[in-house]
Design a protein around this motif. Sequence first.
Motif, PDB file in Angstrom:
ATOM      1  N   CYS A   1     -34.356   6.217  30.106  1.00 52.77           N
ATOM      2  CA  CYS A   1     -33.977   5.028  29.331  1.00 52.77           C
ATOM      3  C   CYS A   1     -33.762   5.316  27.857  1.00 52.77           C
ATOM      4  CB  CYS A   1     -35.025   3.938  29.496  1.00 52.77           C
ATOM      5  SG  CYS A   1     -36.636   4.368  28.768  1.00 52.77           S
ATOM      6  N   GLY A   2     -34.227   6.468  27.361  1.00 54.06           N
ATOM      7  CA  GLY A   2     -34.034   6.803  25.958  1.00 54.06           C
ATOM      8  C   GLY A   2     -34.664   5.786  25.033  1.00 54.06           C
TER       9      GLY A   2
ATOM     10  N   SER B   1     -41.363  10.890  23.979  1.00 55.31           N
ATOM     11  CA  SER B   1     -42.297   9.927  23.394  1.00 55.31           C
ATOM     12  C   SER B   1     -41.703   9.287  22.142  1.00 55.31           C
ATOM     13  CB  SER B   1     -43.621  10.626  23.058  1.00 55.31           C
ATOM     14  OG  SER B   1     -43.414  11.753  22.221  1.00 55.31           O
ATOM     15  N   ALA B   2     -40.913  10.044  21.375  1.00 55.59           N
ATOM     16  CA  ALA B   2     -40.315   9.488  20.157  1.00 55.59           C
ATOM     17  C   ALA B   2     -39.310   8.392  20.490  1.00 55.59           C
ATOM     18  CB  ALA B   2     -39.648  10.596  19.351  1.00 55.59           C
ATOM     19  N   MET B   3     -38.470   8.627  21.489  1.00 54.07           N
ATOM     20  CA  MET B   3     -37.495   7.602  21.863  1.00 54.07           C
ATOM     21  C   MET B   3     -38.184   6.376  22.455  1.00 54.07           C
ATOM     22  SD  MET B   3     -33.971   9.406  23.109  1.00 54.07           S
ATOM     23  CE  MET B   3     -34.548  10.685  24.216  1.00 54.07           C
ATOM     24  N   LEU B   4     -39.246   6.587  23.205  1.00 55.79           N
ATOM     25  CA  LEU B   4     -39.957   5.456  23.789  1.00 55.79           C
ATOM     26  C   LEU B   4     -40.641   4.612  22.716  1.00 55.79           C
ATOM     27  CD1 LEU B   4     -41.441   7.193  26.944  1.00 55.79           C
ATOM     28  CD2 LEU B   4     -39.616   5.478  26.888  1.00 55.79           C
ATOM     29  N   ASP B   5     -41.111   5.247  21.658  1.00 57.04           N
ATOM     30  CA  ASP B   5     -41.672   4.471  20.547  1.00 57.04           C
ATOM     31  C   ASP B   5     -40.611   3.548  19.952  1.00 57.04           C
ATOM     32  OD1 ASP B   5     -44.185   5.581  20.792  1.00 57.04           O
ATOM     33  OD2 ASP B   5     -43.894   7.075  19.202  1.00 57.04           O
ATOM     34  N   VAL B   6     -39.398   4.067  19.793  1.00 61.04           N
ATOM     35  CA  VAL B   6     -38.299   3.243  19.282  1.00 61.04           C
ATOM     36  C   VAL B   6     -38.005   2.110  20.260  1.00 61.04           C
ATOM     37  CG1 VAL B   6     -35.833   3.229  18.701  1.00 61.04           C
ATOM     38  CG2 VAL B   6     -37.292   5.118  17.939  1.00 61.04           C
ATOM     39  N   ALA B   7     -37.981   2.431  21.556  1.00 63.02           N
ATOM     40  CA  ALA B   7     -37.683   1.426  22.575  1.00 63.02           C
ATOM     41  C   ALA B   7     -38.698   0.294  22.544  1.00 63.02           C
ATOM     42  CB  ALA B   7     -37.664   2.080  23.955  1.00 63.02           C
ATOM     43  N   ARG B   8     -39.974   0.640  22.445  1.00 61.55           N
ATOM     44  CA  ARG B   8     -41.020  -0.392  22.428  1.00 61.55           C
ATOM     45  C   ARG B   8     -40.888  -1.277  21.188  1.00 61.55           C
ATOM     46  NH1 ARG B   8     -44.249   4.309  23.934  1.00 61.55           N
ATOM     47  NH2 ARG B   8     -44.617   4.247  26.195  1.00 61.55           N
ATOM     48  N   GLY B   9     -40.623  -0.647  20.054  1.00 60.20           N
ATOM     49  CA  GLY B   9     -40.481  -1.422  18.833  1.00 60.20           C
ATOM     50  C   GLY B   9     -39.309  -2.385  18.892  1.00 60.20           C
ATOM     51  N   ALA B  10     -38.181  -1.922  19.433  1.00 60.84           N
ATOM     52  CA  ALA B  10     -36.994  -2.781  19.524  1.00 60.84           C
ATOM     53  C   ALA B  10     -37.238  -3.943  20.475  1.00 60.84           C
ATOM     54  CB  ALA B  10     -35.793  -1.962  19.977  1.00 60.84           C
ATOM     55  N   ALA B  11     -37.890  -3.678  21.601  1.00 65.28           N
ATOM     56  CA  ALA B  11     -38.175  -4.750  22.560  1.00 65.28           C
ATOM     57  C   ALA B  11     -39.118  -5.787  21.958  1.00 65.28           C
ATOM     58  CB  ALA B  11     -38.774  -4.156  23.834  1.00 65.28           C
ATOM     59  N   GLU B  12     -40.093  -5.308  21.209  1.00 63.90           N
ATOM     60  CA  GLU B  12     -41.034  -6.243  20.566  1.00 63.90           C
ATOM     61  C   GLU B  12     -40.314  -7.110  19.549  1.00 63.90           C
ATOM     62  OE1 GLU B  12     -45.266  -6.155  18.078  1.00 63.90           O
ATOM     63  OE2 GLU B  12     -44.419  -4.302  18.916  1.00 63.90           O
ATOM     64  N   ARG B  13     -39.439  -6.508  18.766  1.00 63.27           N
ATOM     65  CA  ARG B  13     -38.706  -7.285  17.763  1.00 63.27           C
ATOM     66  C   ARG B  13     -37.816  -8.340  18.408  1.00 63.27           C
ATOM     67  NH1 ARG B  13     -38.435  -2.158  15.503  1.00 63.27           N
ATOM     68  NH2 ARG B  13     -36.311  -1.800  16.293  1.00 63.27           N
TER      69      ARG B  13
ATOM     70  N   GLY C   1     -28.229   9.208  31.980  1.00 60.44           N
ATOM     71  CA  GLY C   1     -29.543   9.828  31.892  1.00 60.44           C
ATOM     72  C   GLY C   1     -30.009  10.501  33.160  1.00 60.44           C
ATOM     73  N   ALA C   2     -29.180  10.517  34.201  1.00 59.55           N
ATOM     74  CA  ALA C   2     -29.629  11.017  35.510  1.00 59.55           C
ATOM     75  C   ALA C   2     -29.150  12.437  35.807  1.00 59.55           C
ATOM     76  CB  ALA C   2     -29.140  10.078  36.617  1.00 59.55           C
TER      77      ALA C   2
END
Length: 287
Positions: A61-62, A86-98, A129-130
């Motif tokens: 999912c990047g 882990s770095a991309m997932l941190d960005v993903a979580r932040g964007a979803a929260e916003r 991504g596959a």
Amino acid sequence: MAGTHQVDPANAEQLRAWDGTEGAYWAAHAERFEQALREYDPPFFEAAAIAPTDRVLDIGCGTGGSARAAARLAIAGSVLGVDLSSAMLDVARGAAEREGLANVSFEQADAQIHPFDEGAFDVAISRAGAMFFGDAHAAFTNIARALRPGGRLVLLVWQPFPRNEWVVEIMGALAAGRDLPAPPPDRPGPFSMGDPDHVHALLTSAGFGDVRVSGLEGRTFFGRDPDDAHRFVAGLMPWMLDGLDDAARAGALDALHRTMQAHHTAEGVAFRSAAWLVTAHAHPDPA
């Protein structure tokens, strides 16, 4: 490598890249990467046909653009995005929260071996991504097990190297006259699923039926203007300059800038590209 529950040894090299400097670069330029394939999104999500109550798995999912788009469709369902970075997932979580998307979550996991609950998902998607699994058969067998009977698989993967102007021209510029081989199609990488016959055989052997591969063409975007795109691509592919002396390196970067200028449009720097839209169903009924 910390943070992943388990990674198949076949994917150790991918983990080093995506949970290392390469993934960090993608995380730092998340918006640019998510916008790069925007012309492919309408047919991709039309094929996914995500319903409001669907449970969706986003593979690779990047930074979460496709997972968030799925979450906006599965408003009464759920979305799980998995990736090695882990770095991309941190960005993903932040964007979803916003965005206030409470129905999407993210996990650092190797989808090739991750112990998903059997039949836990209605749809599995992957937007470019596959193609990176060390053992693609094992990966898609595991993904098929994670889908309910008849669950849908929808992939966007690149067509072969010569059909993608973006990589042909960028690599040609940075080659600086060297005879560099094209990325091998038989190893994990962007073009590993470029052969439709291979894709059909792979997914069929992994437990999917009704495998269909259709061609898409669009533009891939690299920046607002030539200077912006030049900086971005030079940072994305620094390994292309390895082994060059100062003069050759400068010449390669100049050639790259000319390439970006040649592809400057009113919508940004854009190159022609070609992808396969792959759809299939898991555990099809014998009938």
